[in-house]
Design a protein around this motif. Structure first.
Motif, PDB file in Angstrom:
ATOM      1  N   THR A 105      34.101   0.309  77.969  1.00 55.95           N
ATOM      2  CA  THR A 105      35.509   0.562  77.666  1.00 55.95           C
ATOM      3  C   THR A 105      35.756   2.007  77.324  1.00 55.95           C
ATOM      4  N   SER A 106      34.699   2.712  76.935  1.00 54.07           N
ATOM      5  CA  SER A 106      34.886   4.117  76.583  1.00 54.07           C
ATOM      6  C   SER A 106      34.695   5.005  77.789  1.00 54.07           C
ATOM      7  N   ARG A 107      33.487   4.932  78.384  1.00 57.53           N
ATOM      8  CA  ARG A 107      33.181   5.863  79.465  1.00 57.53           C
ATOM      9  C   ARG A 107      33.934   5.523  80.737  1.00 57.53           C
ATOM     10  N   ASP A 108      33.926   4.224  81.097  1.00 54.83           N
ATOM     11  CA  ASP A 108      34.526   3.850  82.364  1.00 54.83           C
ATOM     12  C   ASP A 108      36.016   4.148  82.380  1.00 54.83           C
ATOM     13  N   MET A 109      36.713   3.793  81.264  1.00 56.02           N
ATOM     14  CA  MET A 109      38.152   4.028  81.220  1.00 56.02           C
ATOM     15  C   MET A 109      38.464   5.505  81.101  1.00 56.02           C
ATOM     16  N   ALA A 110      37.547   6.257  80.463  1.00 57.24           N
ATOM     17  CA  ALA A 110      37.846   7.656  80.185  1.00 57.24           C
ATOM     18  C   ALA A 110      37.605   8.546  81.393  1.00 57.24           C
ATOM     19  N   ILE A 111      36.512   8.312  82.125  1.00 58.82           N
ATOM     20  CA  ILE A 111      36.189   9.271  83.179  1.00 58.82           C
ATOM     21  C   ILE A 111      36.000   8.607  84.542  1.00 58.82           C
ATOM     22  N   GLY A 112      36.612   7.453  84.705  1.00 64.14           N
ATOM     23  CA  GLY A 112      36.801   6.982  86.076  1.00 64.14           C
ATOM     24  C   GLY A 112      35.838   5.981  86.611  1.00 64.14           C
ATOM     25  N   ASN A 150      41.010  13.753  79.356  1.00 69.01           N
ATOM     26  CA  ASN A 150      40.641  14.644  80.461  1.00 69.01           C
ATOM     27  C   ASN A 150      39.404  14.118  81.174  1.00 69.01           C
ATOM     28  N   ASP A 151      39.158  14.679  82.350  1.00 67.91           N
ATOM     29  CA  ASP A 151      37.981  14.257  83.120  1.00 67.91           C
ATOM     30  C   ASP A 151      37.132  15.436  83.578  1.00 67.91           C
ATOM     31  N   GLY A 152      37.449  16.651  83.155  1.00 63.41           N
ATOM     32  CA  GLY A 152      36.653  17.813  83.519  1.00 63.41           C
ATOM     33  C   GLY A 152      37.029  18.433  84.843  1.00 63.41           C
ATOM     34  N   GLU A 176      30.226   7.335  88.048  1.00 63.94           N
ATOM     35  CA  GLU A 176      31.019   8.415  88.639  1.00 63.94           C
ATOM     36  C   GLU A 176      31.110   9.578  87.665  1.00 63.94           C
ATOM     37  N   GLU A 177      30.201  10.503  87.739  1.00 65.46           N
ATOM     38  CA  GLU A 177      30.169  11.660  86.850  1.00 65.46           C
ATOM     39  C   GLU A 177      31.088  12.727  87.408  1.00 65.46           C
ATOM     40  N   ARG A 178      32.185  13.016  86.707  1.00 63.51           N
ATOM     41  CA  ARG A 178      33.180  13.946  87.234  1.00 63.51           C
ATOM     42  C   ARG A 178      33.280  15.178  86.366  1.00 63.51           C
TER      43      ARG A 178
END
Length: 725
Positions: free
Chosen positions: A702-709, A673-675, A713-715
């Motif tokens: 690889t964790s943050r960038d792939m997970a939330i865009g 998910n991205d919130g 970019e704080e989404r």
């Protein structure tokens, strides 16, 4: 119709709009391993029945006479002591090889308290009546002394003796530098006058044979005297653990810092106490000898009278205190974050309060496993048959050969060696059952590891399923199952017994290899091959590391199985790569939390251990009239320390499992998910604030960038429920 493309290992999960937490409609996993485990359990029960049919624990408890009968049992109930006809025969080196003196032995009611010979006793009616009680059978009045001695019906002489380990040993003493027996420097063995010192070698060999049993029996006796107080101490550990866990539920922040301060204080008190003891022994005679000079002593209390012992305690505790303080200084910021994570875990525990008492169920199952293994091991080790061998004082071609006592007098062995005797030697056997007894023992140990690991794995998966239900519930009060722990236990047993058996089997194989390596190391202790020792040491180290890694991987695999209901191998891979994509968070947060929980266990063990030490050692006047009198007071103390640690570990493991489950669910939530309104996070706002507090430092691309865009970019959006979407 195209099939859905599955993500490769190492890649984050794709968004699944139908995912709502732990899968309810799941199927059975690892069925082959489940069947294999059931068959193994059935075989384990068969081994137990076989052992209980053939075994007899009396063989390791009671002494045995020359006919293989137990002293103090059955028809010999009133004759609990074993008497040797000729103690000097025990000086033979064969005693150390075959654990049996080559002399007739009989069960007697009391040890002889007089010194006399057969020749002198047979001429006096009163003495003869007393003397006959030490004969194998009544010789009657017709047989002469030479006939009695030739048939070995009675001993040639009696020596004043005292009971020791249910056996009669000559009561030796000293007059100056001269050894005496019954206050006499010599004794008559029926043939000539001998010095009392001639008995020393025989007693020494007989004592060496029974040294292990002596210590074991004393320890067993200490347990019989102190088991009640040991249980009370362990109950105190249970109460303390429950109090700390409940307080953590409501006062997590305060309790963590209280635990840290109290651990430092308890270790500091240990340093002060040991220092006082070290100084007080300064002028005590004999206290300044080294541990090397003292050597091994079965009575561990002897070491407490040596200054070097207390110096060693001071150094060990000081190093421990230093390490704890240094870690606290360097991890102070991470500890604050870990405290917040503990608070979130406390909220989860609050929704699954029954989880606090689940360790009691695990303890119960483990007790059954341990008890079954122990009883089976004892019965297997005592399921051998009595073996009789030919003993002869002169040269005999049949010496040490197996014989049958019932027809020995008519056998060729007796004809060739008229002076020989067919006596009980040891317990063994040559039947197929006895030949494969070692394999049954091995199977017993292996199934013990497998079953114990299975019970532990069941507890981990049950708790993980319950806490995962909490995490993935959009509305914690409405969407949580009525009985999350029972529902999770049911799912684990119904669908994932095979996965539990698979993971515990892998761990059991590694553990049994470590046992075999320890056995080989024990056998090679006297070897001079340095390369072999080095290779063995490397293998032991590698398998120790492998066991730790498998335990870590299994634990997280069970969490993934509890959430998704996939098989063990797929879940293990998913968990491993998920953790690798969040490796910094794992080290920074999850392991710091484990360190805090370890300090809590250390505190419980320290508090209960201090109480047990002052109670059982008798160093405090308040307990002197209450504490039992023991041979080794360290026996109950060590038992309490080990038991307290396992109890504390069991209760604190609830929090550890909760933290691990929430952490893994958080990582999954980030990747799924991205919130946004269409893909809301399931994590609570508090958990998001905790685990994203150090997002820039603790996240890998690889964790943050792939997970939330993508970077920068704080989404994050306010979490919405499914009804709002």
């Amino acid at each position: 119709m195209d099939m859905e493309e599955k993500p490769k290992y190492g890649e984050p999960k794709k968004f699944d709009p139908d995912f709502k937490g732990p899968i309810q409609n799941r199927g059975c996993t690892d069925i082959v391993c489940c069947i294999f485990f059931i068959v193994a359990i059935v075989g384990y029960v068969a081994v137990g029945i076989l052992a209980w049919t053939h075994g007899d624990p009396r063989k390791v408890i009671y002494p045995t006479d020359s006919m293989g009968q137990y002293c103090g049992q059955g028809t010999l109930e009133k004759k609990p002591l074993l008497f040797y006809f000729n103690m000097m025969k025990c000086a033979s080196p064969m005693v150390l090889l075959e654990f049996q003196c080559p002399t007739p032995q009989v069960c007697v009611e009391k040890c002889p308290n007089r010194t006399m010979t057969l020749v002198t006793a047979i001429g006096d009616k009163q003495d003869w009546e007393y003397y006959r009680s030490f004969c194998r059978e009544d010789p009657g009045v017709k047989k002469s002394v030479p006939q009695i001695l030739q048939e070995k019906l009675c001993p040639a002489y009696l020596i004043s003796s005292k009971p020791f380990l249910q056996r009669c040993f000559p009561s030796l003493g000293k007059k100056g530098e001269v050894i005496t027996v019954g206050d006499q420097e010599t004794f008559n063995d029926g043939e000539k006058i001998r010095d009392a010192k001639d008995l020393v070698a025989g007693m020494k060999n007989a004592t060496v044979v029974m040294e292990g049993r002596q210590v074991a029996m004393k320890i067993f006796e200490d347990y019989t005297k102190s088991w009640y107080w040991i249980l009370i101490c362990l109950l105190i550990a249970v109460v303390l653990s429950l109090i700390f866990i409940v307080l953590l539920r409501y006062l997590a922040g305060i309790m963590v810092w209280v635990m840290i301060v109290m651990v430092i204080a308890v270790v500091a008190y240990g340093i002060v106490h040991c220092s006082v003891k070290y100084v007080s022994l300064k002028d005590t005679p004999g206290a300044n000898i080294t541990l090397q000079q003292l050597g091994f002593q079965p009575d561990f209390s002897v070491y407490l009278h040596i200054r070097q012992t207390w110096l060693a305690f001071i150094i060990i505790l000081a190093i421990l205190e230093f390490i704890i303080i240094i870690l606290l200084i360097f991890l102070r910021n991470r500890i604050r974050i870990a405290v917040e994570l503990m608070k979130e875990a406390s909220r989860a525990v609050g929704y699954v309060m029954s989880s606090l008492f689940y360790p009691i169920f695990t303890f119960f199952l483990l007790t059954i496993v341990i008890a079954y293994w122990g009883v089976t091991a004892v019965f297997l080790s005592t399921s051998s048959e009595p073996v009789y061998k030919v003993f002869n004082e002169t040269v005999c071609p049949h010496a040490r050969e197996t014989c049958i006592p019932e027809n020995f007098t008519l056998s060729k062995m007796k004809t060739d060696c008229p002076q020989s005797e067919c006596l009980f030697a040891f317990y063994g056997g040559e039947t197929p059952y006895h030949k494969y007894l070692i394999f049954l023992q091995f199977y017993n140990v292996f199934l013990f590891f497998w079953c114990a690991n299975f019970v532990t794995a069941l507890g981990q998966m049950t708790l993980a399923g319950a806490f995962a239900s909490y995490y993935w519930a959009p509305n914690k009060t409405k969407d949580m199952p009525a009985f999350p722990l029972c529902a999770s236990l049911g799912r684990s047993l119904r669908y994932h017994t095979g996965s539990l058996a698979f993971g515990s089997l892998i761990l059991a194989i590694v553990q049994i290899i470590r046992v075999l390596l320890e056995y080989i190391d024990h056998k090679l202790k006297g070897a001079q091959n340095k390369f072999a020792k080095f290779l063995l040491c490397c293998m032991k180290c590698c398998f120790w590391c492998l066991e730790k890694f498998i335990k870590f991987l299994n634990r997280n695999a069970y969490i993934m199985v509890a959430i998704y209901g996939k098989n063990f191998c797929r879940s293990a891979c998913d968990a491993f790569f998920l953790l690798m994509r969040n490796v910094i968070r794992v080290v920074v947060l999850d392991k710091v939390t484990d360190f805090i929980l370890f300090l809590g266990k250390l505190l419980i063990v320290g508090l209960v251990g201090i109480f047990a030490f002052f109670f059982f050692s008798g160093h405090t006047d308040a307990f002197k009239g209450t504490a039992p009198s023991l041979h080794y007071y360290w026996v109950p103390i060590l038992t309490v320390l080990v038991g307290s640690y396992f109890i504390a570990h069991g209760f604190f493991s609830v929090y550890a499992m909760c933290v691990d489950t929430l952490f893994l669910c958080f990582c999954e939530d980030l990747e799924r998910n991205d919130g946004s309104a269409s893909r809301p996070y399931y994590m609570t706002t508090e958990l998001r604030d905790i685990l994203m507090k150090d997002a820039d430092a603790a996240q890998t691309p690889t964790s943050r960038d792939m997970a939330i865009g993508g970077p920068g970019e704080e989404r994050w959006q306010p979490r919405t429920t499914l009804s709002d979407v």
